[in-house]
Design an enzyme around this catalytic site. Structure first.
Site, mmCIF file in Angstrom:
data_model
loop_
_atom_site.group_PDB
_atom_site.id
_atom_site.type_symbol
_atom_site.label_atom_id
_atom_site.label_comp_id
_atom_site.label_asym_id
_atom_site.label_seq_id
_atom_site.Cartn_x
_atom_site.Cartn_y
_atom_site.Cartn_z
ATOM 1 N N HIS A 278 0.865 -1.183 0.000
ATOM 2 C CA HIS A 278 0.000 0.000 0.000
ATOM 3 C C HIS A 278 0.905 1.238 0.000
ATOM 4 C CE1 HIS A 278 -2.760 2.965 1.857
ATOM 5 N NE2 HIS A 278 -3.739 2.188 1.474
ATOM 6 N N ASP B 69 2.866 -4.801 8.092
ATOM 7 C CA ASP B 69 1.663 -3.985 7.931
ATOM 8 C C ASP B 69 0.465 -4.928 8.039
ATOM 9 O OD1 ASP B 69 -0.565 -2.718 6.979
ATOM 10 O OD2 ASP B 69 0.385 -1.887 5.179
ATOM 11 N N GLN C 143 -4.648 -5.407 6.742
ATOM 12 C CA GLN C 143 -5.618 -6.328 6.131
ATOM 13 C C GLN C 143 -5.587 -7.725 6.748
ATOM 14 O OE1 GLN C 143 -7.909 -5.347 4.057
ATOM 15 N NE2 GLN C 143 -7.103 -3.329 3.535
ATOM 16 N N LYS D 196 -10.542 -0.926 10.425
ATOM 17 C CA LYS D 196 -10.633 -2.086 9.531
ATOM 18 C C LYS D 196 -10.962 -3.364 10.312
ATOM 19 C CE LYS D 196 -7.372 -0.228 6.176
ATOM 20 N NZ LYS D 196 -8.098 0.181 4.966
ATOM 21 N N CYS E 152 -4.607 2.513 -3.816
ATOM 22 C CA CYS E 152 -3.377 2.989 -3.157
ATOM 23 C C CYS E 152 -2.231 2.016 -3.353
ATOM 24 C CB CYS E 152 -3.602 3.237 -1.663
ATOM 25 S SG CYS E 152 -4.758 4.546 -1.340
HETATM 26 N N1 PMP Z 1 -1.808 -0.803 4.502
HETATM 27 C C1 PMP Z 1 -2.724 -1.568 3.915
HETATM 28 C C2 PMP Z 1 -2.352 -2.941 3.435
HETATM 29 C C3 PMP Z 1 -4.033 -1.097 3.774
HETATM 30 O O1 PMP Z 1 -4.950 -1.855 3.175
HETATM 31 C C4 PMP Z 1 -4.363 0.190 4.245
HETATM 32 C C5 PMP Z 1 -5.753 0.757 4.094
HETATM 33 N N2 PMP Z 1 -6.329 0.555 2.838
HETATM 34 C C6 PMP Z 1 -3.365 0.945 4.860
HETATM 35 C C7 PMP Z 1 -2.106 0.408 4.973
HETATM 36 C C8 PMP Z 1 -3.632 2.295 5.412
HETATM 37 O O2 PMP Z 1 -4.535 2.228 6.475
HETATM 38 P P1 PMP Z 1 -5.124 3.545 7.132
HETATM 39 O O3 PMP Z 1 -5.657 4.378 5.994
HETATM 40 O O4 PMP Z 1 -6.208 3.056 8.033
HETATM 41 O O5 PMP Z 1 -4.023 4.223 7.863
#
Ligand code: PMP
Length: 405
Positions: free
Chosen positions: A122, A199, A202, A225, A363
């Site tokens: 991401h 990270d 997910q 999430k 993203c």
């Molecule tokens: N890493 C991953 C793998 C994600 O899916 C996401 C959210 N789509 C993020 C980081 C960022 O999370 P947040 O916007 O809640 O900070």
């Protein structure tokens, strides 16, 4: 027993309609819906406890502090950290990664040093490091993947050099659903004396995570999430690492004593928690973690796995279907394109049928480049998703496909 109808009753929003159609919410990768206990926790605490934490002698402040610190213990237990000193509350995954990137680069890296990430990260796990790369002259090395969306572990091993200072990879890809072999990734990095950040944005909502069993050095995730509120997240860090890192932001709570000549910093985890924390959010996050724990993370994982297998099989019956991400170990994230229908058109038309999916690059632009596409439609499942909803999605895609001839 996993009683899906009972579970759905805990999430009032799932009962609503959009455009006169029952809502089919398949955008759980972006954010999850909240059970009643989470929403009620927020209202209850504002109505009956609210006071700033940590610094008050009065009753309410102490009660709010107790709730906030009990929530830290709930998080600790949820991921099996050794100590509450290792649980730092942040705004979410993004802030957690930025905190580590900034403080780690400042204290542990010099020009020419390298961070290993993967091609499926991401943006928050790419750009956070790039900001430091620009500032400190450090470099990113990238683990490639095969066409199924699985990281190439041999290539990964070859990226290590004496310049490698950290590995930072997603546990589960938000686009491909790939469940990365993080145990092995960590083992290999540790054999090179390199720490690892995982990270978990997910993975935390879908898999049982034990940071000690993984031996992760840092593990980060977002509350929203995992059926919790927005605006709060977690940075887990081994005490030995958090001790080595300097504070991230300055302000109240993170100090021990302040003078114009010399300021000393608070103990862990408060060293990293400048300013008034989201104590309402931490209580509600703990409620969310209690909620999923009561269902059982293993039961959730088993239910979602069955659902994913069903969804993949049904989706593949659709002519012209291209699915991105067919790893052997895969979570409930299904990215796809059908024929030459633009992802945005597919998403917009599905929306009119009451089906909420996400479209675009998610993203993860470098991953899109690797796949040779601009974007996908993404259906992401949650603990309350049903087979009937998968059927509605499949019928919806078929309908859109026929519209486009
Ligand atoms: N890493 C991953 C793998 C994600 O899916 C996401 C959210 N789509 C993020 C980081 C960022 O999370 P947040 O916007 O809640 O900070």
């Amino acid at each position: 027993m996993y009683d899906i109808n009972r579970i759905r009753e805990d999430f009032p929003i799932l009962g609503r309609e959009v455009y006169g159609k029952p809502l089919v919410y398949l955008d759980n990768g972006a954010t999850t819906q909240k059970p009643r206990c989470v929403v009620e926790s927020i209202a209850d605490e504002y109505y009956s406890v609210n006071a700033n934490v940590h610094r008050g002698v009065h009753f309410l402040s102490q009660q709010a502090t107790n709730l906030h610190e009990a929530s830290r213990e709930t998080v600790r237990r949820f991921i099996n950290a050794r100590s509450i000193s290792e649980i730092v509350f942040t705004r979410g995954t993004t802030e957690s990664i930025n905190l580590v990137a900034s403080t780690f680069a400042d204290s542990q890296m010099k020009e020419g040093d390298e961070v290993i990430v993967s091609v499926m990260e991401h943006h928050s796990n790419i750009v956070s490091w790039q900001l430091q790369a620009a500032r400190k002259g450090i470099r990113l090395r990238v683990i490639p993947m095969n066409d199924w969306g699985e990281l190439l572990m041999d290539e990964y091993e070859r990226l290590f050099s004496p310049k490698t200072k950290l590995v930072s990879v997603a546990h589960v890809s938000n686009v491909l659903g790939t469940i990365n072999p993080v145990e092995r990734i960590i083992e290999i990095a540790h054999a090179h004396g390199v720490p690892v950040l995982i990270d978990g944005a997910q993975s935390i909502p879908h898999l049982k995570v034990d940071v000690q069993a993984l031996d992760a050095d840092f593990y980060v995730f977002s509350g929203h999430k995992v059926y919790g509120p927005t605006g709060i997240g977690v940075l887990y860090g081994k005490e030995s690492w958090l001790d080595k890192l300097p504070p991230y932001q300055g302000g109240g709570e993170m100090i021990q004593s302040v003078s114009f000549e010399k300021t000393t910093f608070n103990e862990l985890p408060f060293k990293f928690e400048a300013g008034t924390p989201d104590y309402i959010g931490s209580t509600a996050l703990a409620k969310a973690l209690d909620y999923v724990s009561a269902l059982g993370m293993d039961s959730i994982a088993a239910y979602e796995h069955e659902l994913t297998v069903y969804a993949m099989q049904r989706m593949k019956e659709i002519p012209g279907m291209r699915i991105f991400g067919e790893a052997e170990h895969k979570g409930g994230v299904i990215s796809f394109l059908v024929g030459d229908i633009h992802h945005f058109d597919m998403g917009t038309l599905l929306d009119r049928l009451g089906i909420a999916v996400r479209t675009g690059h998610h993203c993860a632009e470098p991953l899109m480049r690797r796949l040779g596409i601009e974007g996908t439609v993404r259906a992401s499942l949650g603990l309350y998703t049903t087979k009937a909803e998968i059927d509605v999605l499949v019928a919806g895609i078929e309908r859109v496909r026929k519209m486009f001839g």
